[in-house]
Design an enzyme around this catalytic site. Structure first.
Site, PDB file in Angstrom:
ATOM      1  CG  ASP A 277      59.774 -75.985  43.475  1.00 22.83           C
ATOM      2  OD1 ASP A 277      59.137 -74.915  43.431  1.00 22.83           O
ATOM      3  OD2 ASP A 277      60.541 -76.368  42.561  1.00 22.83           O
TER       4      ASP A 277
ATOM      5  CG  ASP B 280      56.839 -74.127  37.898  1.00 18.43           C
ATOM      6  OD1 ASP B 280      56.298 -74.236  36.796  1.00 18.43           O
ATOM      7  OD2 ASP B 280      56.430 -73.342  38.785  1.00 18.43           O
TER       8      ASP B 280
ATOM      9  CG  ASP C 221      62.986 -77.942  40.032  1.00 19.78           C
ATOM     10  OD1 ASP C 221      62.444 -77.152  40.835  1.00 19.78           O
ATOM     11  OD2 ASP C 221      63.080 -77.723  38.816  1.00 19.78           O
TER      12      ASP C 221
HETATM   13 MG   LIG Z   1      61.052 -75.594  40.768  1.00 22.79          MG
END
Ligand SMILES: [Mg+2]
Length: 258
Positions: free
Chosen positions: A18, A20, A196
């Site tokens: 991923d 960000d 995240d």
């Molecule tokens: Mg993310």
């Protein structure tokens, strides 16, 4: 319970990241993120060691990911899988009704112009309201987006960190990972996915089902089997894994998620 993953052979692994909150720390302005030189070099190294089996799996558009990672142009899925760059460089995307997208974009911009500090984003397959600078407006943003879905009778809401997004593609990050895993150079390898946020949970589930390594960055409930504290821990992981001779890491700082 914490335990380190015992062994990771880059030559047998397929890596998914991923963007960000994993490769770049989250900042107030979504356009103001930056990727550290260590992460850039780490991606380059891991791409070489894993025979090109590295892909970015993000909610962002591919064009933005490319801009942040330039001159690197990796296989990638953007907008949660609605657009994809395959390992051979070929671009694919889901067809979205342009009129609906335009209308949704206008409605979202009208909302953000009424609420200072919020930010509208119109992508090729979704619209989003960011409220990183105005966490107090979360409930208002959620309610507005729920009303918008009802009005349009189309789309699916997904909530992320300080963002609520209306997607017009059914794809998930799990689909995107699966898609890559079906083709060379990914197929037959063990998937490793770092995420995240809530939308990454679909990816964790797929990766777990393939006996892969799922890594949650940061705190919170997760299906991931391992956990790293933050993006600097990801940075350290990169240096350990990628600079080890033969691309193998016998020791790294991945802790098992409890
Ligand atoms: Mg993310």
């Amino acid at each position: 319970m914490m335990s380190e993953i015992p062994h990771l052979d880059c030559g047998q692994a397929a890596f998914f990241f991923d963007f960000d909150g994993v490769l770049a720390p989250i900042v107030d302005d979504p356009l103001g993120v930056s990727v550290s030189p260590i992460i850039r070099q780490g991606l380059r190294d891991i791409h070489n060691r894993a025979g090109g089996a590295v892909a970015i799996i993000s909610g962002r558009e591919l064009a933005q990911i490319d801009r942040f990672l330039a001159p690197l142009e990796l296989p990638a899925a953007g907008i949660h899988g609605a657009e994809r760059r395959r390992p051979d460089g070929r671009f694919e995307h889901d067809e979205i009704d342009a009129a609906i997208l335009k209308h949704a974009g206008e409605r979202v911009m009208a909302f953000t112009s009424r609420h200072e500090g919020t930010l509208a984003e119109t992508k090729n397959a979704s619209v989003a309201v960011h409220f990183r600078k105005r966490p107090d407006l979360e409930a208002a943003a959620q309610e507005f987006m729920r009303d918008l879905v009802a009005e349009l009778g189309h789309g699916k809401l997904v909530s992320g960190k300080m963002v609520v997004e209306l997607k017009f593609s059914d794809r998930t990050k799990g689909d995107a990972i699966l898609h890559f895993m079906e083709a060379d150079p990914f197929s037959g390898r063990r998937p490793v996915f770092f995420g995240d946020d809530i939308t990454d949970e679909d990816g964790f589930q797929i990766v777990n089902s393939m006996d892969g390594i799922s890594v949650k960055v940061g705190s919170g409930e997760t299906r991931a089997r391992y956990r790293l504290d933050d993006t600097s821990a990801v940075e350290s992981w990169f240096t350990t894994v990628c600079r080890h001779p033969r691309g193998e890491a016998s020791h790294n700082n991945l802790g098992r998620a409890s």
